[in-house]
Design a protein around this motif. Structure first.
Motif, mmCIF file in Angstrom:
data_model
loop_
_atom_site.group_PDB
_atom_site.id
_atom_site.type_symbol
_atom_site.label_atom_id
_atom_site.label_comp_id
_atom_site.label_asym_id
_atom_site.label_seq_id
_atom_site.Cartn_x
_atom_site.Cartn_y
_atom_site.Cartn_z
ATOM 1 N N LYS A 87 -41.674 -21.253 -1.575
ATOM 2 C CA LYS A 87 -40.644 -22.252 -1.275
ATOM 3 C C LYS A 87 -39.572 -22.302 -2.369
ATOM 4 O O LYS A 87 -38.390 -22.375 -2.089
ATOM 5 N N TYR A 88 -39.994 -22.251 -3.636
ATOM 6 C CA TYR A 88 -39.064 -22.388 -4.752
ATOM 7 C C TYR A 88 -38.628 -21.048 -5.342
ATOM 8 O O TYR A 88 -37.928 -21.015 -6.348
ATOM 9 N N ASN A 89 -39.061 -19.963 -4.709
ATOM 10 C CA ASN A 89 -38.643 -18.616 -5.109
ATOM 11 C C ASN A 89 -38.942 -18.323 -6.582
ATOM 12 O O ASN A 89 -38.083 -17.842 -7.321
ATOM 13 N N VAL A 90 -40.156 -18.669 -6.992
ATOM 14 C CA VAL A 90 -40.642 -18.342 -8.327
ATOM 15 C C VAL A 90 -41.997 -17.664 -8.164
ATOM 16 O O VAL A 90 -42.579 -17.658 -7.076
ATOM 17 N N SER A 91 -42.514 -17.099 -9.233
ATOM 18 C CA SER A 91 -43.796 -16.399 -9.143
ATOM 19 C C SER A 91 -44.960 -17.392 -9.104
ATOM 20 O O SER A 91 -44.839 -18.543 -9.539
ATOM 21 N N LYS A 92 -46.096 -16.912 -8.604
ATOM 22 C CA LYS A 92 -47.305 -17.735 -8.582
ATOM 23 C C LYS A 92 -47.713 -18.090 -10.005
ATOM 24 O O LYS A 92 -48.195 -19.195 -10.260
ATOM 25 N N SER A 93 -47.499 -17.155 -10.927
ATOM 26 C CA SER A 93 -47.835 -17.396 -12.332
ATOM 27 C C SER A 93 -47.020 -18.548 -12.904
ATOM 28 O O SER A 93 -47.541 -19.380 -13.660
ATOM 29 N N THR A 94 -45.749 -18.601 -12.530
ATOM 30 C CA THR A 94 -44.881 -19.683 -13.002
ATOM 31 C C THR A 94 -45.362 -21.024 -12.471
ATOM 32 O O THR A 94 -45.467 -22.000 -13.217
ATOM 33 N N VAL A 95 -45.669 -21.068 -11.188
ATOM 34 C CA VAL A 95 -46.155 -22.316 -10.589
ATOM 35 C C VAL A 95 -47.459 -22.740 -11.258
ATOM 36 O O VAL A 95 -47.635 -23.899 -11.633
ATOM 37 N N HIS A 96 -48.349 -21.786 -11.439
ATOM 38 C CA HIS A 96 -49.648 -22.102 -12.044
ATOM 39 C C HIS A 96 -49.470 -22.640 -13.460
ATOM 40 O O HIS A 96 -50.077 -23.644 -13.838
ATOM 41 N N LYS A 97 -48.637 -22.001 -14.253
ATOM 42 C CA LYS A 97 -48.395 -22.460 -15.623
ATOM 43 C C LYS A 97 -47.740 -23.837 -15.619
ATOM 44 O O LYS A 97 -48.111 -24.716 -16.403
ATOM 45 N N ASP A 98 -46.761 -24.024 -14.731
ATOM 46 C CA ASP A 98 -46.093 -25.323 -14.647
ATOM 47 C C ASP A 98 -47.085 -26.432 -14.317
ATOM 48 O O ASP A 98 -47.060 -27.500 -14.933
ATOM 49 N N ILE A 99 -47.948 -26.183 -13.364
ATOM 50 C CA ILE A 99 -48.867 -27.223 -12.898
ATOM 51 C C ILE A 99 -50.015 -27.444 -13.871
ATOM 52 O O ILE A 99 -50.396 -28.583 -14.143
ATOM 53 N N THR A 100 -50.599 -26.383 -14.390
ATOM 54 C CA THR A 100 -51.783 -26.543 -15.233
ATOM 55 C C THR A 100 -51.463 -26.924 -16.676
ATOM 56 O O THR A 100 -52.243 -27.633 -17.304
ATOM 57 N N GLU A 101 -50.332 -26.478 -17.200
ATOM 58 C CA GLU A 101 -50.026 -26.750 -18.610
ATOM 59 C C GLU A 101 -48.911 -27.771 -18.786
ATOM 60 O O GLU A 101 -49.083 -28.775 -19.479
ATOM 61 N N ARG A 102 -47.785 -27.527 -18.186
ATOM 62 C CA ARG A 102 -46.604 -28.356 -18.452
ATOM 63 C C ARG A 102 -46.664 -29.722 -17.810
ATOM 64 O O ARG A 102 -46.219 -30.709 -18.390
ATOM 65 N N LEU A 103 -47.221 -29.814 -16.612
ATOM 66 C CA LEU A 103 -47.263 -31.100 -15.905
ATOM 67 C C LEU A 103 -48.121 -32.118 -16.646
ATOM 68 O O LEU A 103 -47.800 -33.296 -16.672
ATOM 69 N N SER A 104 -49.188 -31.664 -17.263
ATOM 70 C CA SER A 104 -50.067 -32.576 -18.008
ATOM 71 C C SER A 104 -49.325 -33.278 -19.136
ATOM 72 O O SER A 104 -49.596 -34.436 -19.436
ATOM 73 N N ASP A 105 -48.391 -32.575 -19.756
ATOM 74 C CA ASP A 105 -47.603 -33.175 -20.833
ATOM 75 C C ASP A 105 -46.551 -34.136 -20.298
ATOM 76 O O ASP A 105 -46.279 -35.161 -20.907
ATOM 77 N N LEU A 106 -45.966 -33.793 -19.147
ATOM 78 C CA LEU A 106 -44.879 -34.606 -18.592
ATOM 79 C C LEU A 106 -45.380 -35.866 -17.902
ATOM 80 O O LEU A 106 -44.826 -36.947 -18.093
ATOM 81 N N ASN A 107 -46.406 -35.693 -17.056
ATOM 82 C CA ASN A 107 -46.879 -36.816 -16.240
ATOM 83 C C ASN A 107 -48.372 -36.629 -15.945
ATOM 84 O O ASN A 107 -48.732 -36.047 -14.922
ATOM 85 N N PRO A 108 -49.232 -37.108 -16.824
ATOM 86 C CA PRO A 108 -50.680 -36.892 -16.659
ATOM 87 C C PRO A 108 -51.244 -37.459 -15.356
ATOM 88 O O PRO A 108 -52.134 -36.857 -14.757
ATOM 89 N N THR A 109 -50.730 -38.564 -14.886
ATOM 90 C CA THR A 109 -51.213 -39.164 -13.641
ATOM 91 C C THR A 109 -50.901 -38.265 -12.455
ATOM 92 O O THR A 109 -51.754 -38.026 -11.597
ATOM 93 N N LEU A 110 -49.689 -37.763 -12.410
ATOM 94 C CA LEU A 110 -49.284 -36.854 -11.344
ATOM 95 C C LEU A 110 -50.096 -35.564 -11.415
ATOM 96 O O LEU A 110 -50.489 -35.014 -10.389
ATOM 97 N N ALA A 111 -50.379 -35.114 -12.625
ATOM 98 C CA ALA A 111 -51.161 -33.888 -12.811
ATOM 99 C C ALA A 111 -52.550 -34.020 -12.191
ATOM 100 O O ALA A 111 -53.031 -33.094 -11.532
ATOM 101 N N VAL A 112 -53.175 -35.159 -12.357
ATOM 102 C CA VAL A 112 -54.506 -35.383 -11.782
ATOM 103 C C VAL A 112 -54.444 -35.328 -10.258
ATOM 104 O O VAL A 112 -55.296 -34.707 -9.607
ATOM 105 N N ARG A 113 -53.420 -35.935 -9.674
ATOM 106 C CA ARG A 113 -53.283 -35.939 -8.209
ATOM 107 C C ARG A 113 -53.020 -34.539 -7.669
ATOM 108 O O ARG A 113 -53.576 -34.150 -6.646
ATOM 109 N N VAL A 114 -52.177 -33.779 -8.359
ATOM 110 C CA VAL A 114 -51.868 -32.414 -7.922
ATOM 111 C C VAL A 114 -53.104 -31.530 -8.058
ATOM 112 O O VAL A 114 -53.407 -30.722 -7.174
ATOM 113 N N HIS A 115 -53.840 -31.685 -9.147
ATOM 114 C CA HIS A 115 -55.053 -30.884 -9.336
ATOM 115 C C HIS A 115 -56.079 -31.161 -8.247
ATOM 116 O O HIS A 115 -56.811 -30.254 -7.842
ATOM 117 N N ALA A 116 -56.113 -32.392 -7.755
ATOM 118 C CA ALA A 116 -57.042 -32.713 -6.672
ATOM 119 C C ALA A 116 -56.689 -31.916 -5.415
ATOM 120 O O ALA A 116 -57.570 -31.376 -4.737
#
Length: 86
Positions: A29-58
């Motif tokens: 959808k966002y025309n980026v690599s799977k690696s980029t999405v994975h890094k964004d969600i698993t590493e960067r999101l936790s720093d930006l918004n930990p609550t949102l990170a927990v919901r996305v990980h679920a």
């Protein structure tokens, strides 16, 4: 972290939550690599918004638990289509 990266991380997270999609689906959808999405969600999101990170990980954990079922269904559909062609 640069502003455009933070914005992308939050957009990806919200897209995954709203659509219950996979890493692969969000990457497409966002025309980026799977690696980029994975890094964004698993590493960067936790720093930006930990609550949102927990919901996305679920959502991603649920998708991971169900992926073998989706794979089996895709294989079944493939062979059903092939049998109709013959």
């Amino acid at each position: 972290m640069k502003d455009y990266i933070e914005e992308r991380v939050l957009e990806l997270a919200n897209y995954i939550l709203e659509n219950k999609t996979t890493v692969r689906g969000a990457a497409k959808k966002y025309n980026v690599s799977k690696s980029t999405v994975h890094k964004d969600i698993t590493e960067r999101l936790s720093d930006l918004n930990p609550t949102l990170a927990v919901r996305v990980h679920a959502v991603l954990d649920k998708n991971k638990a169900e992926r073998h079922i989706r794979g089996g269904m895709a294989t079944r559909e493939k062979y059903l289509r092939l049998s109709k062609i013959k």
